[in-house]
Design a protein around this motif. Structure first.
Motif, mmCIF file in Angstrom:
data_model
loop_
_atom_site.group_PDB
_atom_site.id
_atom_site.type_symbol
_atom_site.label_atom_id
_atom_site.label_comp_id
_atom_site.label_asym_id
_atom_site.label_seq_id
_atom_site.Cartn_x
_atom_site.Cartn_y
_atom_site.Cartn_z
ATOM 1 N N ARG A 181 -98.746 -48.290 58.385
ATOM 2 C CA ARG A 181 -99.903 -47.616 58.976
ATOM 3 C C ARG A 181 -99.469 -46.348 59.708
ATOM 4 N NH1 ARG A 181 -104.658 -49.925 57.188
ATOM 5 N NH2 ARG A 181 -104.561 -52.176 57.304
ATOM 6 N N ASP A 182 -100.453 -45.477 60.009
ATOM 7 C CA ASP A 182 -100.095 -44.204 60.650
ATOM 8 C C ASP A 182 -100.482 -44.185 62.140
ATOM 9 O OD1 ASP A 182 -102.796 -44.001 60.679
ATOM 10 O OD2 ASP A 182 -102.934 -42.479 59.104
ATOM 11 N N ALA A 183 -100.271 -43.022 62.757
ATOM 12 C CA ALA A 183 -100.494 -42.896 64.203
ATOM 13 C C ALA A 183 -101.975 -43.086 64.552
ATOM 14 C CB ALA A 183 -99.993 -41.534 64.683
ATOM 15 N N THR A 184 -102.859 -42.677 63.657
ATOM 16 C CA THR A 184 -104.303 -42.843 63.918
ATOM 17 C C THR A 184 -104.622 -44.336 64.011
ATOM 18 O OG1 THR A 184 -104.580 -40.943 62.487
ATOM 19 C CG2 THR A 184 -106.595 -42.114 63.089
ATOM 20 N N TRP A 185 -104.028 -45.095 63.111
ATOM 21 C CA TRP A 185 -104.244 -46.554 63.122
ATOM 22 C C TRP A 185 -103.747 -47.139 64.451
ATOM 23 C CZ3 TRP A 185 -100.971 -50.841 63.466
ATOM 24 C CH2 TRP A 185 -101.535 -52.072 63.137
ATOM 25 N N GLU A 186 -102.566 -46.682 64.879
ATOM 26 C CA GLU A 186 -102.009 -47.181 66.156
ATOM 27 C C GLU A 186 -102.983 -46.929 67.302
ATOM 28 O OE1 GLU A 186 -97.928 -46.277 67.394
ATOM 29 O OE2 GLU A 186 -97.467 -45.917 65.282
ATOM 30 N N SER A 187 -103.535 -45.688 67.366
ATOM 31 C CA SER A 187 -104.460 -45.371 68.472
ATOM 32 C C SER A 187 -105.701 -46.253 68.392
ATOM 33 C CB SER A 187 -104.938 -43.922 68.434
ATOM 34 O OG SER A 187 -103.914 -43.105 68.103
ATOM 35 N N GLU A 188 -106.213 -46.443 67.175
ATOM 36 C CA GLU A 188 -107.426 -47.263 67.015
ATOM 37 C C GLU A 188 -107.132 -48.702 67.437
ATOM 38 O OE1 GLU A 188 -110.848 -49.197 66.205
ATOM 39 O OE2 GLU A 188 -110.458 -47.121 66.806
ATOM 40 N N GLN A 189 -105.934 -49.192 67.100
ATOM 41 C CA GLN A 189 -105.547 -50.551 67.499
ATOM 42 C C GLN A 189 -105.494 -50.681 69.020
ATOM 43 O OE1 GLN A 189 -104.608 -53.604 65.881
ATOM 44 N NE2 GLN A 189 -105.967 -52.616 64.438
#
Ligand SMILES: Cc1cc2nc3c(=O)[nH]c(=O)nc-3n(C[C@H](O)[C@H](O)[C@H](O)COP(=O)(O)OP(=O)(O)OC[C@H]3O[C@@H](n4cnc5c(N)ncnc54)[C@H](O)[C@@H]3O)c2cc1C
Length: 517
Positions: A495-503
Motif C-alpha cells: 500500500r502507499d502513503a495515502t493508504w497509511e494516512s487513511e488508516q
C-alpha cells in the motif's frame, strides 16, 4: 491464512456456507470442516470485530445461573470449559477467583453453591473451591479491602483471549480446507426452487460482487441475525433484543498486582461484576443496559464507567477514579426471544431456527459454549441439506497453536502457541522487528508483519484491536503505535502513503470509541 486464495475458491460449490466470523460462525466452520464438509465462511468486517472481541474473557459455567436453578446450562457450559482449556491451552487457562463474604451467613451459602459448581464440572482438572480467612484472601488479592471482610471463597474458572481464540479457530478451519475470508459481506440470498442455495457477496476490499453457492447456508451473524432473516423473509419475526455490556481496563495494581480475579456477587442492580487480571491489566465489568441501537462499535458511556467504578471501589484498598481507566469497551448481547421461533431448540441458552427457505440461523449462547453451538447447528444444517458426513469431531480437536512446549504464561507470544516459533524466527531474521510497538505494551513489530502474512490482518485496527489487544488494554499506547503499524502493514500489503494516512484516520475514529463518551 491467505485471503486471495480463499477468494479464488469462492466459485467452488460448498456443502456449508457460514455467514459471520465471530465465535459462533468460526466454531461452525471448524465443526463442518472437521466433519469433511466442503466449507466456506465470510465475515463482513474482521473476525471477532463485533461481540466476540468484547467479552469479559471468561470460560465459565456462569456462577449466577446456579442462583436461577439453571443446572443443565451450567453443566453443559462447564463441560465445554473443560474442552476449551484442553483444546486451546495457548489462549485459555485456569484462573482462581475470590468471592468475598461480608456476613457470616454468606460464606456457607456461597461455598455450597460453588461446591455444586465443582461437582457439575465433573472431571475438570481445576482445583476445588475452598474457604479462605480474610488474611489468606488479602494475601492472594492484596488490593482487596479488609473492611468488614468475614471470609472469601476461592474457586476456579477459565479465562481466555477472545479475539485470539477467533484467530485460532479461523486458522484451524483453514487447516481443514475451509475457504475463509474477512471483509466479505453477504448482501442477499440466492434461491433454487424457493430454497436458499447461496449468497450474493461483496468483497469490501475490491468492491467486486460475486456468488457463493452451498447446499446449506448458516446465518451466524450474532446481533445481526434478524437483519439477514429479514433479507430472506421480510415477514420473519425478530429473534433478538439487545443489551450493552461495558468493561473498563485499569492497571494491574488495582488488585495489588494479584493473579487472582475478584467476583462481586451483588451489584446495585442485582448483577455480578468481575475484576480479572488480563494481559498485565485488570478488566472490570460488566454493565447490562437494554438498547435498540444495534451497532458494531458501541461506545461505552461515561455513566457506565462511573457505575463500574462506584461498584468496585468499596471492595478495593485504593479507590479507582476515571483517570485510572486506560481503555473501555462495550459489546452487545444477543438476547433470544424464544417465542419468536417455531423451530427453536428450547432447552439451551442458544437458539437454532430453520426458516421456510431452509436458511439456518444460530444465535445466543456464549463464547464458552461456541463448540457445542457449532456442533448443534451443523447437525441441523447437515440434516436440512441432506449431507451425509460424519458426526462432530471437535470435542477433543486441538485448535491451531495447541501443542506441547508452549511459551510460559505471561509470555506475550503464548497466544500464538506452537506458531510462536515462526515469530521468533522472524525476529531473528529481521532484528529491526524485534522492538516493541510502544514501551507501555508487550507487543513487537514482528507481530504486525506476522498478522499481515498469516492472520489476514488488513487494517491498523485489525492489528491493534484483535491480532494484538493493544486497543483494549491502553488506548493511548495503541494510538502511539498506530503510525508504525500502518507503515509495517503498508510494506507488507503493498500500500502507499495515502493508504497509511487513511488508516490512521480510521483508527483514530475507533480509538475515540474506546474512550468513554
Ligand atoms: C459484554 C459481554 C460480555 C460477555 N462475556 C462473556 C464471557 O466472559 N464468556 C463467555 O463465554 N461469553 C461471553 N459473552 C458472550 C459472547 O461474547 C457471545 O456469545 C459471542 O461472542 C457471540 O458470538 P457470535 O459469533 O454469535 O456473534 P458476533 O461476535 O457478533 O459475530 C457475528 C459476526 O457476523 C458478522 N456479520 C454481520 N452481518 C454480516 C453479513 N451480512 N455478512 C457477513 N458477516 C456478517 C459481523 O460482522 C460479526 O463479526 C459476552 C457477551 C457480551 C456482550
Amino acid at each position: 491464512m491467505n485471503r486471495g486464495a480463499a477468494l479464488a475458491r469462492f466459485d467452488e460449490r460448498f456443502d456449508v456456507l457460514i455467514i459471520g466470523g465471530g465465535a459462533t460462525g468460526l466454531g461452525a466452520a471448524v465443526d463442518a470442516a472437521a466433519r469433511g464438509c466442503a466449507t466456506a465462511l465470510i465475515e463482513a468486517e474482521d473476525f471477532a470485530k463485533a461481540t466476540s472481541s468484547r467479552s469479559t474473557k471468561l470460560v465459565h459455567g456462569g456462577v449466577r445461573y446456579l442462583q436461577n436453578g439453571e443446572i443443565h446450562l451450567v453443566r453443559e457450559a462447564l463441560h465445554e470449559r473443560t474442552n476449551l482449556l484442553e483444546n486451546a491451552p495457548h489462549v485459555a487457562h485456569d484462573l482462581p477467583f475470590l468471592l468475598p463474604a461480608y456476613r457470616w451467613v454468606d460464606a456457607p451459602y456461597y461455598f455450597a453453591g460453588l461446591k455444586l459448581y465443582d461437582v457439575l464440572a465433573g472431571k475438570s482438572n481445576l482445583p476445588g473451591s475452598r474457604i479462605l480467612s480474610p488474611r489468606e484472601a488479602r494475601k492472594r488479592v492484596p488490593g482487596l479491602s479488609a473492611r468488614g471482610l468475614r471470609s472469601a471463597i476461592m474457586y476456579h474458572d477459565g479465562q481466555f483471549d477472545d479475539a485470539r481464540l477467533a484467530v485460532a479457530l479461523a486458522r484451524t478451519a483453514v487447516d481443514r480446507h475451509a475457504a475463509v475470508a474477512n471483509y466479505v459481506r453477504a448482501e442477499r440470498f440466492l434461491y433454487d426452487g424457493g430454497r436458499v442455495c447461496g449468497v450474493l457477496a461483496s468483497d469490501r476490499e475490491s468492491g467486486r460482487n460475486f456468488e457463493i453457492r452451498a447446499r446449506a447456508v448458516v446465518n451466524a451473524t450474532g446481533i445481526f441475525v434478524d437483519d439477514l432473516r429479514a433479507i430472506d423473509d421480510p415477514a420473519a419475526p425478530k429473534l433478538l433484543t439487545h443489551s450493552r455490556g461495558t468493561h473498563i481496563v485499569v492497571p494491574r495494581t488495582a488488585l495489588g498486582s494479584s493473579t487472582h480475579a475478584l467476583l462481586v456477587p451483588k451489584t446495585r442492580d442485582g448483577r455480578v461484576i468481575f475484576a480479572t487480571p488480563w494481559h498485565d491489566s485488570v478488566v472490570i465489568g460488566t454493565t447490562d443496559i437494554k438498547t435498540g441501537n444495534v451497532e458494531i462499535d458501541p461506545r461505552p458511556t461515561a455513566e457506565e464507567v462511573t457505575y463500574i467504578l462506584q461498584t468496585i471501589n468499596p471492595y478495593l484498598t485504593s479507590a479507582l477514579s476515571e483517570s485510572d481507566v486506560r481503555a473501555a469497551f462495550a459489546g452487545l448481547r444477543p438476547l433470544v426471544n424464544r417465542r419468536a421461533s417455531t423451530t427453536a431448540g428450547l432447552s439451551r441458552e442458544h437458539l437454532i431456527d430453520v426458516a421456510p427457505s431452509g436458511l439456518v440461523t444460530v444465535t445466543g449462547g456464549k463464547w464458552t459454549t461456541y463448540r457445542k453451538m457449532a456442533e448443534d447447528v451443523i447437525d441441523v444444517a447437515a440434516k436440512e441439506a441432506g449431507l451425509t458426513h460424519a458426526p462432530s469431531a471437535t470435542a477433543h480437536l486441538p485448535l491451531r497453536g495447541a501443542g506441547p512446549d508452549l511459551p510460559p504464561r505471561g509470555d506475550p507470544l503464548r497466544v500464538y502457541g506452537t506458531d510462536g516459533a515462526a515469530l521468533r524466527a522472524l525476529t531473528a531474521a529481521r532484528p529491526d522487528l524485534a522492538g516493541r510497538l510502544d514501551a507501555r505494551l508487550p507487543y513487537l513489530a514482528a507481530q504486525v508483519v506476522y498478522a499481515a502474512r498469516h492472520e489476514m490482518a488488513l487494517t491498523v485496527e485489525d492489528v491493534l484491536a484483535r491480532r494484538t489487544r493493544a486497543l483494549f488494554l491502553d488506548v493511548e499506547a495503541a494510538r502511539a503505535s498506530a503510525p508504525l503499524v500502518a507503515k509495517l502493514l503498508a510494506a507488507e500489503l503493498g500500500r502507499d502513503a495515502t493508504w497509511e494516512s487513511e488508516q490512521l484516520r480510521a483508527f483514530g475514529v475507533v480509538a475515540a470509541l474506546a474512550t468513554p463518551a
